[in-house]
Scaffold this motif. Sequence first.
Motif, PDB file in Angstrom:
ATOM      1  N   HIS A 154       0.891  -1.112  -0.065  1.00 22.21           N
ATOM      2  CA  HIS A 154       0.059  -0.034  -0.089  1.00 22.21           C
ATOM      3  C   HIS A 154       0.917   1.440  -0.140  1.00 22.21           C
ATOM      4  O   HIS A 154       1.975   1.107   0.113  1.00 22.21           O
ATOM      5  N   ASP A 155       0.321   2.232  -0.325  1.00 17.79           N
ATOM      6  CA  ASP A 155       0.830   3.581  -0.244  1.00 17.79           C
ATOM      7  C   ASP A 155       1.073   4.118   1.316  1.00 17.79           C
ATOM      8  O   ASP A 155       0.540   4.774   1.707  1.00 17.79           O
ATOM      9  N   PRO A 167      -2.534  -1.493   5.655  1.00 18.69           N
ATOM     10  CA  PRO A 167      -3.988  -0.723   5.019  1.00 18.69           C
ATOM     11  C   PRO A 167      -5.113  -1.436   5.433  1.00 18.69           C
ATOM     12  O   PRO A 167      -5.125  -2.424   6.195  1.00 18.69           O
ATOM     13  N   ASP A 188      -9.856  -1.593   1.645  1.00 18.55           N
ATOM     14  CA  ASP A 188      -9.684  -0.696   0.529  1.00 18.55           C
ATOM     15  C   ASP A 188      -8.418  -0.510  -0.031  1.00 18.55           C
ATOM     16  O   ASP A 188      -8.113   0.131  -0.976  1.00 18.55           O
ATOM     17  N   SER A 196      -6.132   1.596   1.309  1.00 14.02           N
ATOM     18  CA  SER A 196      -5.435   2.564   1.972  1.00 14.02           C
ATOM     19  C   SER A 196      -4.862   2.464   3.118  1.00 14.02           C
ATOM     20  O   SER A 196      -5.573   1.608   4.099  1.00 14.02           O
ATOM     21  N   THR A 198      -4.819   2.624   7.112  1.00 14.09           N
ATOM     22  CA  THR A 198      -6.172   2.724   8.115  1.00 14.09           C
ATOM     23  C   THR A 198      -5.376   2.794   9.641  1.00 14.09           C
ATOM     24  O   THR A 198      -6.259   3.021  10.647  1.00 14.09           O
ATOM     25  N   GLY A 256      -6.417   7.133   6.878  1.00 16.72           N
ATOM     26  CA  GLY A 256      -5.836   7.810   6.177  1.00 16.72           C
ATOM     27  C   GLY A 256      -4.535   8.390   6.259  1.00 16.72           C
ATOM     28  O   GLY A 256      -4.114   9.603   6.091  1.00 16.72           O
ATOM     29  N   ALA A 287      -0.911   9.709   6.733  1.00 14.40           N
ATOM     30  CA  ALA A 287      -0.268  10.222   5.607  1.00 14.40           C
ATOM     31  C   ALA A 287       0.737  11.433   6.332  1.00 14.40           C
ATOM     32  O   ALA A 287       0.026  12.296   7.199  1.00 14.40           O
ATOM     33  N   ARG A 334      -6.526  11.219   9.294  1.00 12.60           N
ATOM     34  CA  ARG A 334      -7.847  11.868   8.977  1.00 12.60           C
ATOM     35  C   ARG A 334      -8.450  12.624  10.182  1.00 12.60           C
ATOM     36  O   ARG A 334      -9.021  13.764   9.870  1.00 12.60           O
ATOM     37  N   THR A 348      -1.579  16.186   5.262  1.00  9.65           N
ATOM     38  CA  THR A 348      -0.829  15.228   4.802  1.00  9.65           C
ATOM     39  C   THR A 348       0.754  15.412   4.501  1.00  9.65           C
ATOM     40  O   THR A 348       1.374  14.316   4.262  1.00  9.65           O
TER      41      THR A 348
END
Length: 420
Positions: free
Chosen positions: A191-192, A207, A210, A212, A214, A233, A235, A249, A280
């Motif tokens: 994942h990123d 991740p 989905d 992403s 978490t 999210g 980041a 997030r 982010t």
Amino acid sequence: MFSRTTLPSITAIAVALTLTACAGEGTSGAAASGPPDAAGDDSALGDGHGTIAGAQELPEPQLHLLSLDETGTLSHLDLLDESVGELGTVDGVADVATEGRYAYLVRPDAGAVTVVDSGVWTWSHVDHFHYYRGEASMLGDVEGSGRATVAANDAGAGLFFAETGEAIVLDAATLADAGLDERVRVSVEPHDGFIVPVGSSALVTEPGADGSPTRVRVVDGEGRLGEAVECAGAAGTIATVVGVVVGCRDGALLATIGDAGVIELERIPYPADAGAPPATEFRAREGRPTVAAVAGASGIWLLDTRKRSWALVDAGTPIVQASAVDDTDEHVLALAADGRVLVLSGATGEMLAATEPLVAASAADPELVAGIELIADQHRAYLNGPAERRLYEIDFADAARIARTFDAAAEPRFTVETGR
């Protein structure tokens, strides 16, 4: 080629007192480029104070700008005597990160990160600093697959390869001995994401269904996976004098080292009435508690990790970058979308000064804008203009005065400050 002014330096008397205070403590032994933990305990380093064999201790910071141009050439500009040296050539670089000494050159096509020792660094001894200069060198490659995300601080460097989920932490002590020893290597679902060192441990993103990120999970010094904390999210990450920040997030996680040497995670939620997108990417002057991040088109988030609080200020114009100087005047710097550098008050949001559009052509070029870096240190800000083929030194405390301009023979695609 450039206008010249004298850079401010540490007062000679203060430096003399600092060196005298440490004279009986010794200056030999290998060490990393910063404190091993937030408490500033350097017992793990013997009496090293950040020095390594062959390095010279000097009375002021050996500040440099390391730039990589479109030909792959690495240049090192000495901000004290304005000399420029070439460190080598590296192809296919898509990003550059640093913690103040080492440069990490991300090379997606090669599936590698090339590590460069700038040869200049600052050692924090809690109430004072030591400044060193040695030989710059190319340490080699850390190999993975695809593009890596790098999160570096004084505890080491975290390298995360999104394509495979490989997460690696390089050991700070062996970096100082020109080694690329892996202190931790773990695998998570691709994942990123990222992995960031925290003391002798680390935090790695994981991740959700989905794909992403978490949550973040603690990884101990032996590579064992521990506690996981929700961080939808996830980041952006940065180290402050208080601890390591991870953006989520709904706010941020602050990771500190407890009395037992275990990572403690604290959530700092956004204000309920914030009404701005989450942070982010964080930027700040090295070693300060407050960090900044872009919040929507013109907003700037300020996170004070000491007070565990957020503030939101409006730059009044579209911006692409923000950095907290966190000095006594609470200066905040921003790069406007039109290429100007803005100086704002972090307390009121008032615009205190602005430059002319220094990097308008670079900011308007989608291929170049990502490489522009607005760097803040105690006395100056630095900005690279790839299309303009210039590096700028800005006195943000003096009405954003352009203190010096350095013309470059090629495009400075990426620029970081070393020696801090």
